[in-house]
Design a protein around this motif. Sequence first.
Motif, PDB file in Angstrom:
ATOM      1  N   ALA A 179       1.088  -1.415  -0.071  1.00 55.57           N
ATOM      2  CA  ALA A 179      -0.153   0.249   0.230  1.00 55.57           C
ATOM      3  C   ALA A 179       0.816   1.363   0.090  1.00 55.57           C
ATOM      4  O   ALA A 179       2.415   1.033   0.246  1.00 55.57           O
ATOM      5  N   GLU A 180      -0.243   2.086  -0.337  1.00 55.85           N
ATOM      6  CA  GLU A 180       1.180   3.796  -0.616  1.00 55.85           C
ATOM      7  C   GLU A 180      -0.226   4.543   0.347  1.00 55.85           C
ATOM      8  O   GLU A 180      -1.479   4.358   0.789  1.00 55.85           O
ATOM      9  N   GLY A 181       0.352   5.293   1.226  1.00 61.15           N
ATOM     10  CA  GLY A 181      -0.265   6.359   2.249  1.00 61.15           C
ATOM     11  C   GLY A 181       0.643   7.895   1.914  1.00 61.15           C
ATOM     12  O   GLY A 181       1.971   7.688   1.572  1.00 61.15           O
ATOM     13  N   MET A 182       0.465   8.858   2.593  1.00 62.68           N
ATOM     14  CA  MET A 182       1.188   9.685   2.793  1.00 62.68           C
ATOM     15  C   MET A 182       1.572  10.547   4.127  1.00 62.68           C
ATOM     16  O   MET A 182       2.217  11.308   3.986  1.00 62.68           O
ATOM     17  N   GLU A 183       1.343   9.571   4.995  1.00 66.80           N
ATOM     18  CA  GLU A 183       1.814  10.647   6.270  1.00 66.80           C
ATOM     19  C   GLU A 183       2.557   9.622   7.007  1.00 66.80           C
ATOM     20  O   GLU A 183       3.747   9.586   7.934  1.00 66.80           O
ATOM     21  N   GLY A 184       2.575   7.955   6.499  1.00 70.58           N
ATOM     22  CA  GLY A 184       3.335   7.444   7.610  1.00 70.58           C
ATOM     23  C   GLY A 184       4.699   7.323   7.825  1.00 70.58           C
ATOM     24  O   GLY A 184       5.148   7.317   8.930  1.00 70.58           O
ATOM     25  N   SER A 236      -8.757   2.077  -0.227  1.00 74.66           N
ATOM     26  CA  SER A 236      -9.782   2.689  -0.934  1.00 74.66           C
ATOM     27  C   SER A 236      -9.992   3.069  -2.183  1.00 74.66           C
ATOM     28  O   SER A 236     -10.307   3.153  -3.455  1.00 74.66           O
ATOM     29  N   ASN A 237      -8.545   2.712  -3.453  1.00 75.13           N
ATOM     30  CA  ASN A 237      -8.319   2.589  -4.438  1.00 75.13           C
ATOM     31  C   ASN A 237      -7.429   2.208  -5.022  1.00 75.13           C
ATOM     32  O   ASN A 237      -6.201   1.366  -3.867  1.00 75.13           O
ATOM     33  N   ALA A 238      -6.980   1.293  -5.977  1.00 74.10           N
ATOM     34  CA  ALA A 238      -5.933   0.451  -6.472  1.00 74.10           C
ATOM     35  C   ALA A 238      -4.568   2.242  -6.640  1.00 74.10           C
ATOM     36  O   ALA A 238      -5.297   2.980  -7.756  1.00 74.10           O
TER      37      ALA A 238
HETATM   38  O1  LIG Z   1     -13.229  12.607  -0.464  1.00 74.58           O
HETATM   39  C1  LIG Z   1     -13.248  12.281   0.921  1.00 74.58           C
HETATM   40  O2  LIG Z   1     -13.916  12.267   1.644  1.00 74.58           O
HETATM   41  C2  LIG Z   1     -12.091  12.176   1.722  1.00 74.58           C
HETATM   42  C3  LIG Z   1     -12.345  11.433   3.440  1.00 74.58           C
HETATM   43  C4  LIG Z   1     -11.615  11.246   3.882  1.00 74.58           C
HETATM   44  C5  LIG Z   1     -10.238  10.635   2.911  1.00 74.58           C
HETATM   45  C6  LIG Z   1      -9.755  11.711   1.903  1.00 74.58           C
HETATM   46  C7  LIG Z   1      -8.223  12.071   1.899  1.00 74.58           C
HETATM   47  O3  LIG Z   1      -7.676  11.867   0.319  1.00 74.58           O
HETATM   48  C8  LIG Z   1      -7.572  11.383   2.373  1.00 74.58           C
HETATM   49  C9  LIG Z   1      -6.042  12.090   1.800  1.00 74.58           C
HETATM   50  C10 LIG Z   1      -5.471  10.655   2.164  1.00 74.58           C
HETATM   51  O4  LIG Z   1      -5.851   9.205   1.219  1.00 74.58           O
HETATM   52  C11 LIG Z   1      -4.522   8.610   1.991  1.00 74.58           C
HETATM   53  N1  LIG Z   1      -4.484   8.029   0.176  1.00 74.58           N
HETATM   54  C12 LIG Z   1      -5.357   7.286  -0.070  1.00 74.58           C
HETATM   55  N2  LIG Z   1      -4.664   7.152  -1.563  1.00 74.58           N
HETATM   56  C13 LIG Z   1      -4.177   6.989  -1.586  1.00 74.58           C
HETATM   57  C14 LIG Z   1      -2.989   6.535  -2.639  1.00 74.58           C
HETATM   58  O5  LIG Z   1      -3.564   5.921  -3.572  1.00 74.58           O
HETATM   59  N3  LIG Z   1      -1.639   7.428  -2.880  1.00 74.58           N
HETATM   60  C15 LIG Z   1      -1.546   8.115  -1.268  1.00 74.58           C
HETATM   61  N4  LIG Z   1      -1.863   7.910  -0.831  1.00 74.58           N
HETATM   62  C16 LIG Z   1      -3.740   7.787  -0.709  1.00 74.58           C
HETATM   63  C17 LIG Z   1      -3.313   9.753   1.641  1.00 74.58           C
HETATM   64  O6  LIG Z   1      -3.001   9.151   3.098  1.00 74.58           O
HETATM   65  C18 LIG Z   1      -4.103  11.148   1.598  1.00 74.58           C
HETATM   66  O7  LIG Z   1      -3.873  12.183   3.722  1.00 74.58           O
HETATM   67  C19 LIG Z   1     -10.570  12.052   1.429  1.00 74.58           C
END
Ligand SMILES: O=C(O)c1cccc(C(=O)CC[C@H]2O[C@@H](n3cnc4c(=O)[nH]cnc43)[C@H](O)[C@@H]2O)c1
Length: 230
Positions: A170-175, A196-198
């Motif tokens: 997985a990838e995220g932006m905070e870990g 939530s997404n690919a």
């Molecule tokens: O649009 C909304 O309702 C909504 C509700 C909760 C969270 C969000 C975000 O957009 C959170 C941003 C957060 O998501 C992480 N994230 C999600 N998918 C990815 C990805 O494919 N690559 C990297 N990060 C992703 C990330 O940690 C963002 O901070 C919207």
Amino acid sequence: MRVLVATAVPAERDAVARAFPGPVERLDRPGVGLVRTDGVCDLVAAGVGPARAAASTAAALTAAALDGSPYRLVVCAGIGGGFQPEAPVGSLVVSRAITAADLGAETGDGFVPVTELGFGRVTHLPPRSLVREAVRATGARPGTVLTVSTVTGTAARAAGLRDRHPDALAEGMEGFGVAEAAVAQHVPVLEIRSVSNAVGPRDRAAWRVGEALATLTEAFEKLAPVLRAW
Ligand SMILES: O=C(O)c1cccc(C(=O)CC[C@H]2O[C@@H](n3cnc4c(=O)[nH]cnc43)[C@H](O)[C@@H]2O)c1
């Protein structure tokens, strides 16, 4: 001693809060606002991206330490992208490793991590027993969770990341930012991502945010006894 859960945005923080029925208390600390649950956790919407998340997490950790009640664990939690086919949308990933994927330099021979340039670190390892317990309690897949400053939006970048990080799920932006703040204060850290997404070609309309937030709530309902016992 309590556990600090750091999400990026309030919607994720509130999804975690729903796992802890009972009254919550809002606490203002210098540089950061916290939600204290009736259970064992304090929750912070730490901001999007590693830098903001690190700043908020550090502020929360420092405030607690100065209060004489330091946190014993930090959990970075939220929605995230899943590498296919191992982490499908709707699945849950727990970090065996938390790795900064784009902290380095681009060279003629490709990407070079900062560690190979002689600086810092790019990976933090959560305690193995905690990963095991979290996987057992939630059914999450264990693997590397990458931290990126730019959400991956092409098949080419997704393939490049997997080439460099074959264990990435997985990838995220905070870990990594949350982990840097935790480790600086000698506090162990774990990351949990609800997919939530690919990871791949950008298709924002296909993100299943509501479902991923519901999965996050369920995950913390199951994780609560693990966090309490840790
Ligand atoms: O649009 C909304 O309702 C909504 C509700 C909760 C969270 C969000 C975000 O957009 C959170 C941003 C957060 O998501 C992480 N994230 C999600 N998918 C990815 C990805 O494919 N690559 C990297 N990060 C992703 C990330 O940690 C963002 O901070 C919207």
